[in-house]
Design a protein around this motif. Sequence first.
Motif, PDB file in Angstrom:
ATOM      1  N   UNK A 145       0.807  -1.222   0.000  1.00  0.00           N
ATOM      2  CA  UNK A 145       0.000   0.000   0.000  1.00  0.00           C
ATOM      3  C   UNK A 145       0.839   1.271   0.000  1.00  0.00           C
ATOM      4  N   UNK A 146       2.093   1.180   0.448  1.00  0.00           N
ATOM      5  CA  UNK A 146       2.939   2.380   0.528  1.00  0.00           C
ATOM      6  C   UNK A 146       3.641   2.698  -0.789  1.00  0.00           C
ATOM      7  N   UNK A 147       3.515   1.824  -1.780  1.00  0.00           N
ATOM      8  CA  UNK A 147       4.210   2.022  -3.059  1.00  0.00           C
ATOM      9  C   UNK A 147       3.348   2.876  -3.986  1.00  0.00           C
ATOM     10  N   UNK A 148       3.613   4.164  -4.002  1.00  0.00           N
ATOM     11  CA  UNK A 148       2.767   5.112  -4.718  1.00  0.00           C
ATOM     12  C   UNK A 148       3.221   5.385  -6.144  1.00  0.00           C
ATOM     13  N   UNK A 149       4.411   4.952  -6.497  1.00  0.00           N
ATOM     14  CA  UNK A 149       4.928   5.243  -7.832  1.00  0.00           C
ATOM     15  C   UNK A 149       4.777   4.070  -8.791  1.00  0.00           C
ATOM     16  N   UNK A 150       4.108   3.006  -8.349  1.00  0.00           N
ATOM     17  CA  UNK A 150       3.932   1.817  -9.184  1.00  0.00           C
ATOM     18  C   UNK A 150       2.459   1.625  -9.520  1.00  0.00           C
ATOM     19  N   UNK A 151       2.204   1.071 -10.705  1.00  0.00           N
ATOM     20  CA  UNK A 151       0.849   0.714 -11.110  1.00  0.00           C
ATOM     21  C   UNK A 151       0.662  -0.775 -10.892  1.00  0.00           C
ATOM     22  N   UNK A 152      -0.386  -1.159 -10.145  1.00  0.00           N
ATOM     23  CA  UNK A 152      -0.637  -2.555  -9.823  1.00  0.00           C
ATOM     24  C   UNK A 152      -1.885  -3.063 -10.531  1.00  0.00           C
ATOM     25  N   UNK A 153      -1.766  -4.222 -11.125  1.00  0.00           N
ATOM     26  CA  UNK A 153      -2.926  -4.961 -11.624  1.00  0.00           C
ATOM     27  C   UNK A 153      -3.132  -6.135 -10.668  1.00  0.00           C
ATOM     28  N   UNK A 154      -4.291  -6.177 -10.037  1.00  0.00           N
ATOM     29  CA  UNK A 154      -4.600  -7.192  -9.031  1.00  0.00           C
ATOM     30  C   UNK A 154      -5.760  -8.044  -9.535  1.00  0.00           C
ATOM     31  N   UNK A 155      -5.537  -9.335  -9.610  1.00  0.00           N
ATOM     32  CA  UNK A 155      -6.609 -10.249 -10.009  1.00  0.00           C
ATOM     33  C   UNK A 155      -7.109 -11.000  -8.783  1.00  0.00           C
ATOM     34  N   UNK A 156      -8.425 -11.053  -8.640  1.00  0.00           N
ATOM     35  CA  UNK A 156      -9.010 -11.683  -7.458  1.00  0.00           C
ATOM     36  C   UNK A 156     -10.384 -12.234  -7.811  1.00  0.00           C
ATOM     37  N   UNK A 157     -10.785 -13.296  -7.111  1.00  0.00           N
ATOM     38  CA  UNK A 157     -12.120 -13.844  -7.306  1.00  0.00           C
ATOM     39  C   UNK A 157     -13.167 -12.871  -6.775  1.00  0.00           C
ATOM     40  N   UNK A 158     -12.869 -12.225  -5.647  1.00  0.00           N
ATOM     41  CA  UNK A 158     -13.779 -11.267  -5.033  1.00  0.00           C
ATOM     42  C   UNK A 158     -13.033  -9.968  -4.761  1.00  0.00           C
ATOM     43  N   UNK A 165      -2.546  -0.592  -2.660  1.00  0.00           N
ATOM     44  CA  UNK A 165      -1.811   0.477  -3.333  1.00  0.00           C
ATOM     45  C   UNK A 165      -2.763   1.494  -3.958  1.00  0.00           C
ATOM     46  N   UNK A 166      -2.395   2.767  -3.943  1.00  0.00           N
ATOM     47  CA  UNK A 166      -3.305   3.797  -4.469  1.00  0.00           C
ATOM     48  C   UNK A 166      -3.572   3.674  -5.960  1.00  0.00           C
ATOM     49  N   UNK A 167      -2.584   3.191  -6.720  1.00  0.00           N
ATOM     50  CA  UNK A 167      -2.759   3.036  -8.168  1.00  0.00           C
ATOM     51  C   UNK A 167      -2.969   1.552  -8.468  1.00  0.00           C
ATOM     52  N   UNK A 168      -4.197   1.091  -8.226  1.00  0.00           N
ATOM     53  CA  UNK A 168      -4.513  -0.322  -8.379  1.00  0.00           C
ATOM     54  C   UNK A 168      -5.646  -0.497  -9.378  1.00  0.00           C
ATOM     55  N   UNK A 169      -5.440  -1.404 -10.306  1.00  0.00           N
ATOM     56  CA  UNK A 169      -6.466  -1.786 -11.282  1.00  0.00           C
ATOM     57  C   UNK A 169      -6.902  -3.217 -10.955  1.00  0.00           C
ATOM     58  N   UNK A 170      -8.193  -3.405 -10.741  1.00  0.00           N
ATOM     59  CA  UNK A 170      -8.712  -4.687 -10.281  1.00  0.00           C
ATOM     60  C   UNK A 170      -9.290  -5.490 -11.435  1.00  0.00           C
ATOM     61  N   UNK A 171      -8.911  -6.766 -11.504  1.00  0.00           N
ATOM     62  CA  UNK A 171      -9.466  -7.699 -12.477  1.00  0.00           C
ATOM     63  C   UNK A 171     -10.147  -8.824 -11.705  1.00  0.00           C
ATOM     64  N   UNK A 172     -11.470  -8.919 -11.815  1.00  0.00           N
ATOM     65  CA  UNK A 172     -12.212  -9.973 -11.123  1.00  0.00           C
ATOM     66  C   UNK A 172     -12.349 -11.174 -12.059  1.00  0.00           C
TER      67      UNK A 172
END
Length: 248
Positions: A145-158, A165-172
């Motif tokens: 969550x403290x990594x503000x300069x990176x873009x995260x793609x997070x895949x999750x069932x729910x 992280x503040x810059x998070x893109x969610x893939x369900x």
Amino acid sequence: MPAHVLILGGTTEARRLAAVLAARPGVRVTTSLAGRVARPGAVAGEVRTGGFGGADGLADWLRAHHVDALVDATHPFAEAITANAARAAAATGVPAVVLRRPGWRPGPGDRWYDVPSLAGAAEALPALGRRVFLSTGRLGLAAFAHLRDLHFVVRSVEPPEPPMPPDTELVLARGPFTVAEETELLRTHRIDVLVTKDSGGEATAAKLTAARELGLPVVVVRRPPLPPGVTAVPDVADVLERLGLSPA
């Protein structure tokens, strides 16, 4: 021959073991699920959901339900549950088996960076890439969550809960996924580094193949050690042998 087997489940191997045991005449099988997934896959035999209240609560449940054998087939990173299971088995004298699929090992062409924890993965990331495919599960996002300069793609069932992280893109999405699907995801989101836990098994290994073929670095969080004196077996056949049951 055990009459009542309790499986601490939630994994593919746990479901496979439950199906095998439920088909055995004279064997009662109960699978315990943590309840973190709203729609878990179908499980043969009886199913209970929720925690036990620590090692003492699990020991009480083993006694109250006349359990003859305990199989810990939880996720390799379910460290607290495995420790509680070992203590409960020792307290009750119930024979216990730990079922763990083998961990992953790098092959030719892999660019793996082993770290001991999610915190270690977060520390390693800034030097490896700026667009991260984070496939460590929805419960571990706080470590990043403290990594503000990176873009995260997070895949999750729910959907995961904060912090994340503040810059998070969610893939369900629910796996398993093919190599072609993983390759497409990595390309579409312009991923330049993958983070994963060493879950092992084939069901989630396609992303590793895709990363290798694309030449991407992979940060691998290694498994926590088993409790002292506890060993694991790698497959259902070994569990059956430990329980004194023939394979089929």
